[in-house]
Write a protein that holds these residues in place. Structure first.
Motif, PDB file in Angstrom:
ATOM      1  N   ARG A 395       0.838  -1.207   0.000  1.00  0.00           N
ATOM      2  CA  ARG A 395       0.000   0.000   0.000  1.00  0.00           C
ATOM      3  C   ARG A 395       0.869   1.253   0.000  1.00  0.00           C
ATOM      4  O   ARG A 395       0.535   2.253  -0.632  1.00  0.00           O
ATOM      5  N   ARG A 397       3.334   1.667  -1.545  1.00  0.00           N
ATOM      6  CA  ARG A 397       3.813   1.881  -2.912  1.00  0.00           C
ATOM      7  C   ARG A 397       2.671   2.316  -3.833  1.00  0.00           C
ATOM      8  O   ARG A 397       2.792   2.267  -5.057  1.00  0.00           O
ATOM      9  N   MET A 399      -0.508   0.976  -3.987  1.00  0.00           N
ATOM     10  CA  MET A 399      -1.471  -0.029  -4.412  1.00  0.00           C
ATOM     11  C   MET A 399      -2.651  -0.046  -3.429  1.00  0.00           C
ATOM     12  O   MET A 399      -2.432  -0.047  -2.219  1.00  0.00           O
TER      13      MET A 399
ATOM     14  N   ASP B  71      -5.223   7.348   3.479  1.00  0.00           N
ATOM     15  CA  ASP B  71      -4.735   5.974   3.583  1.00  0.00           C
ATOM     16  C   ASP B  71      -3.302   5.914   3.057  1.00  0.00           C
ATOM     17  O   ASP B  71      -2.895   6.782   2.288  1.00  0.00           O
ATOM     18  N   PRO B  72      -2.562   4.882   3.439  1.00  0.00           N
ATOM     19  CA  PRO B  72      -1.177   4.793   2.959  1.00  0.00           C
ATOM     20  C   PRO B  72      -1.068   4.892   1.433  1.00  0.00           C
ATOM     21  O   PRO B  72      -0.171   5.555   0.908  1.00  0.00           O
ATOM     22  N   GLU B  73      -2.009   4.224   0.718  1.00  0.00           N
ATOM     23  CA  GLU B  73      -1.910   4.241  -0.745  1.00  0.00           C
ATOM     24  C   GLU B  73      -2.199   5.627  -1.316  1.00  0.00           C
ATOM     25  O   GLU B  73      -1.601   6.031  -2.306  1.00  0.00           O
ATOM     26  N   ALA B  76       0.914   7.635  -0.959  1.00  0.00           N
ATOM     27  CA  ALA B  76       1.881   7.256  -1.994  1.00  0.00           C
ATOM     28  C   ALA B  76       1.500   7.874  -3.330  1.00  0.00           C
ATOM     29  O   ALA B  76       2.344   8.376  -4.067  1.00  0.00           O
ATOM     30  N   ARG B  77       0.211   7.855  -3.633  1.00  0.00           N
ATOM     31  CA  ARG B  77      -0.246   8.413  -4.910  1.00  0.00           C
ATOM     32  C   ARG B  77      -0.062   9.924  -4.970  1.00  0.00           C
ATOM     33  O   ARG B  77       0.122  10.501  -6.037  1.00  0.00           O
ATOM     34  N   PHE B  98       4.850  -6.232  -8.881  1.00  0.00           N
ATOM     35  CA  PHE B  98       3.956  -5.352  -8.118  1.00  0.00           C
ATOM     36  C   PHE B  98       4.115  -3.886  -8.514  1.00  0.00           C
ATOM     37  O   PHE B  98       3.182  -3.105  -8.443  1.00  0.00           O
ATOM     38  N   THR B 101       1.647  -2.694 -11.193  1.00  0.00           N
ATOM     39  CA  THR B 101       0.327  -2.360 -10.647  1.00  0.00           C
ATOM     40  C   THR B 101       0.382  -1.030  -9.905  1.00  0.00           C
ATOM     41  O   THR B 101      -0.473  -0.160 -10.079  1.00  0.00           O
ATOM     42  N   SER B 102       1.421  -0.870  -9.068  1.00  0.00           N
ATOM     43  CA  SER B 102       1.563   0.361  -8.286  1.00  0.00           C
ATOM     44  C   SER B 102       1.631   1.591  -9.173  1.00  0.00           C
ATOM     45  O   SER B 102       0.884   2.549  -8.984  1.00  0.00           O
ATOM     46  N   GLN B 105      -1.618   2.384 -10.848  1.00  0.00           N
ATOM     47  CA  GLN B 105      -2.634   2.950  -9.953  1.00  0.00           C
ATOM     48  C   GLN B 105      -2.294   4.402  -9.603  1.00  0.00           C
ATOM     49  O   GLN B 105      -3.174   5.240  -9.475  1.00  0.00           O
ATOM     50  N   ILE B 106      -0.991   4.670  -9.449  1.00  0.00           N
ATOM     51  CA  ILE B 106      -0.561   6.050  -9.179  1.00  0.00           C
ATOM     52  C   ILE B 106      -0.863   6.938 -10.389  1.00  0.00           C
ATOM     53  O   ILE B 106      -1.393   8.042 -10.249  1.00  0.00           O
ATOM     54  N   LEU B 162       8.841   5.433  -8.871  1.00  0.00           N
ATOM     55  CA  LEU B 162       7.566   6.071  -8.516  1.00  0.00           C
ATOM     56  C   LEU B 162       7.626   7.605  -8.538  1.00  0.00           C
ATOM     57  O   LEU B 162       6.611   8.269  -8.405  1.00  0.00           O
TER      58      LEU B 162
END
Lengths: 441, 250
Positions: A395, A397, A399, B71-73, B76-77, B98, B101-102, B105-106, B162
């Motif tokens: 998460r 990262r 996701m 949220d953590p995600e 990150a985003r 992974f 996917t990350s 999504q970002i 990222l």
């Protein structure tokens, strides 16, 4: 009181059925059924009082969900229903059982007959096929399991496949068992025999689907004889359906230097019991057993496996994994017998489970009985949750939680799927599992 | 970019952060130093959104938004990246697997189109060089059987992939030999620009020889007790933390 699937009920059914058999009544095949039924009557249908069925009370489930009418359900099925259940990209010899009855027209019967010796079990008995008569019901004996005894007594359908010495099957044999319950419940008792001759090779896939609103009961037996130096891969795929009751007995007998690998994938069912029993009756043979359960809702899947090491210098290796969500229940019971003669045995067993909900349950029990003194045996069982550290890492990262969870569970499941040598079957399962995990399966 | 005000946080009822104030602007590098148990890693974890920590008071504003509410995600985003002190091992999941996917999504969050396989791989190749990483590591299960140096390089590699705005390095130097340290620091330096900021959490001054900070803060007993320039780090290296403790006790 006579019920559907207890001694009294089955006795009435058996006697009544026998009356209608005419000439077949005096056949060798029927003698086998009759002897099996006598054997069954000594033990009856197991309840949960039977230690082997402690967690899986099939008797009650069967009585509650099935009626007399379910014994003789029509075998009509829509083309679409068939199409939806086949593995599209798989190049294989397909065999179809519709509501427990072999359908030669749908199957690649003639094509497969050209390559190997293929018959129905009854045809093989009538033709006095030596390998069939010597092996049918000799591994899956009525004494081995009460449900096997019922199958041995009532079976009227099944295929006999004999791959001759040195032959390599050009395509897998893919057996579809489609239970079509749109018009009511279905009860089936197929019993197959696969004989792999010396130094032969091949793959057998069994796939079970229940289609429709009503319940289906499959009490199925498959016997697999793996002769000297033969290499056999066997897959069993059970799709999810909350009306599916399944009791499967797969009995494997292995001769010297043979290699057998079984992979069982269970995606659900009202109550599923898989017995996989392997007898290593000679030296230098190898058995691998992999299993995966992916369950949700109230589904219940019980894997009972036995490896019987009878001779020295043989290896067995077993890994079963399970993911359980909602109120689903899993059972794993793994028996390893190492007989006194079986020195230098290597036998490994592992069972790993992830529980995703507070209400999900796994009962796991390794059972090792070792009489030889110079052996390497190990077993282990773990049960846990998704690792919060791993989830947080993904998460962090970027996701989302659901994708991260699906990815972790997918990796957990792939540990089993990656052992599948057949690329089309593996791709099919990878997609199926991925899709289910992303749908919060 | 980041404004922390009177941040208090506890774990299992024990208060670890006792009122942190810190402001980080784009283009800056801040070092947070302090003895063991002072709350350095807790601060990094709270910023990344680890949920074992309970924030009891204070606020964290990130580009004008309430970071603690995300949220953590989401963090990150929005461009927050934590390089873990102890990167977890994930059997069966490879880094490339992974990250794809990350990243997508970002990108979706930022209104960008997903990267196709070719552009993804060319970016992987480019960023790998930054930390002198072997491609084979990226297709292996994440961090499984990686050496300490390989794990930390993988963290910086992911950071490069990222393209975050706020980079938090939690004890990235711990367990690294001098060569690995140089490679990792070099990677971090190349990612520095006017638009992003870096927070380096460390116990030792050594890392700061390679990643030169604009500001150094000393965290002790859950509070920032001293702030200064990179000279403060040198002073700490020379005198140890005892004088800070003594000063704080007064």
């Amino acid at each position: 009181m006579p019920e559907l699937y207890n001694k009294e009920g089955l006795k009435a059914r058996f006697d009544n059925w026998e009356k209608q058999l005419n000439g077949e009544k005096s056949s060798d095949f029927h003698s086998f059924r009759k002897e099996s039924f006598d054997s069954y009557l000594k033990v009856g249908t197991p309840s949960r009082k039977n230690e082997e069925y402690k967690y899986t009370g099939l008797d009650k489930v069967i009585e509650k969900n099935f009626t007399e009418d379910d014994w003789n359900r029509s075998v009509e099925i829509s083309d679409q229903a068939v199409k939806d259940r086949i593995i599209q990209d798989l190049d294989a010899y397909s065999i179809f059982f519709i509501n427990g009855i072999l359908n030669k027209e749908l199957s690649h019967w003639d094509e497969l007959s050209k390559e190997i010796n293929l018959m129905t079990v009854k045809e093989a008995f009538e033709a006095n096929e030596k390998d069939c008569i010597e092996n049918f019901g000799k591994h899956a004996t009525p004494e081995s399991d009460p449900f096997t005894a019922i199958n041995d007594s009532l079976t009227n359908e099944g295929i006999y496949i004999n791959i001759k010495k040195g032959q390599i099957l050009s395509k897998p044999v893919m057996i579809y068992y489609l239970n079509y319950t749109e018009e009511g419940g279905v009860i089936t008792h197929p019993h197959n025999l696969f004989v792999f001759g010396e130094n032969s090779q091949g793959e057998v896939i069994e796939k079970f689907d229940t289609i429709g609103e009503n319940h289906s009961l499959s009490n199925i037996v498959s016997e697999i004889v793996v002769n000297r130096s033969a290499v056999v891969k066997y897959y069993k795929i059970q799709s999810e359906h909350n009306g599916n009751v399944h009791v499967g007995n797969t009995q494997v007998w292995q001769d010297e230097r043979s290699n057998f690998t079984s992979t069982t994938l269970s995606f659900g069912g009202m109550m599923v019991r898989n017995n996989l029993n392997i007898t290593l009756d000679a030296s230098h043979c190898e058995a691998n057993m992999y299993g995966l359960s992916l369950l949700k809702d109230n589904h219940h899947v019980d894997h009972h496996t036995t490896v019987d090491h009878r001779k020295p210098h043989a290896d067995s290796n077993e890994l079963y994994k399970g993911v359980f969500d909602d109120k689903s229940t899993g059972v794993f019971n793994g028996k390893i017998f190492v007989r006194q003669d079986a020195q230098k045995t290597n036998a490994f067993q592992s069972n790993r489970n992830v529980l995703l909900s507070e209400d999900a349950t796994i009962n796991t029990k390794p059972q090792l009985e070792i009489w030889a003194d110079d052996v390497k045996c190990s077993h282990g069982a773990t049960t846990g949750q998704i690792d919060p550290e791993q989830l947080f890492y993904l998460r962090s990262r970027g996701m989302d939680k659901q994708s991260a969870r699906a990815l972790l569970l997918y990796a957990f499941a792939m540990d089993i799927v990656e052992h599948i040598g057949n690329e089309q079957v593996r791709n099919y399962l990878e997609n199926l599992i991925s899709e289910r995990l992303h749908k919060n399966f | 970019m980041l404004k922390i005000e009177d941040l208090k946080a506890s774990i299992e009822g024990k208060e670890i952060l006792k009122g942190i104030n810190l402001e980080v602007k784009a283009g800056e590098v801040h070092a947070i130093m302090g003895p063991n148990g002072s709350g350095k890693s807790t601060l990094a974890s709270v910023l990344a959104g680890r949920d074992e920590y309970e924030v009891t008071s204070g606020s964290v504003s990130y580009n004008g938004e309430d970071l603690l509410d995300m949220d953590p995600e989401e963090r990150a985003r929005e461009g927050v990246f934590l390089a873990f002190q102890y990167p977890v091992e994930i059997p069966g999941v490879s880094t490339t697997n992974f990250l794809k996917t990350s990243i997508n999504q970002i990108r979706e969050h930022r209104g960008q189109d997903p990267l196709d396989a070719v552009s993804f791989l060319s970016r992987v190749k480019e960023k790998m060089k930054l930390v002198e990483m072997d491609q084979s590591l990226l297709s292996r299960a994440l961090n499984e059987g990686f050496s300490g140096g390989e794990k930390k390089r993988n963290e910086v590699f992911q950071m490069a992939m990222l393209e975050p705005k706020l980079k938090i390095l939690d004890e990235t130097d711990s367990g690294l030999d001098i060569d690995a340290l140089r490679i990792v620091a070099n990677g971090v330096n190349k990612l520095r620009n006017e638009d992003n900021a870096t927070i380096v959490v460390t116990h030792y001054q050594r890392l700061l020889e390679y990643i030169v900070p604009d500001y150094v803060h000393v965290l002790y007993n859950g509070r920032i007790v001293k702030s200064g320039t990179k000279d403060l780090a040198l002073e700490l290296e020379e005198k140890g933390y005892d004088w800070i403790k003594a000063e704080a006790a007064v």
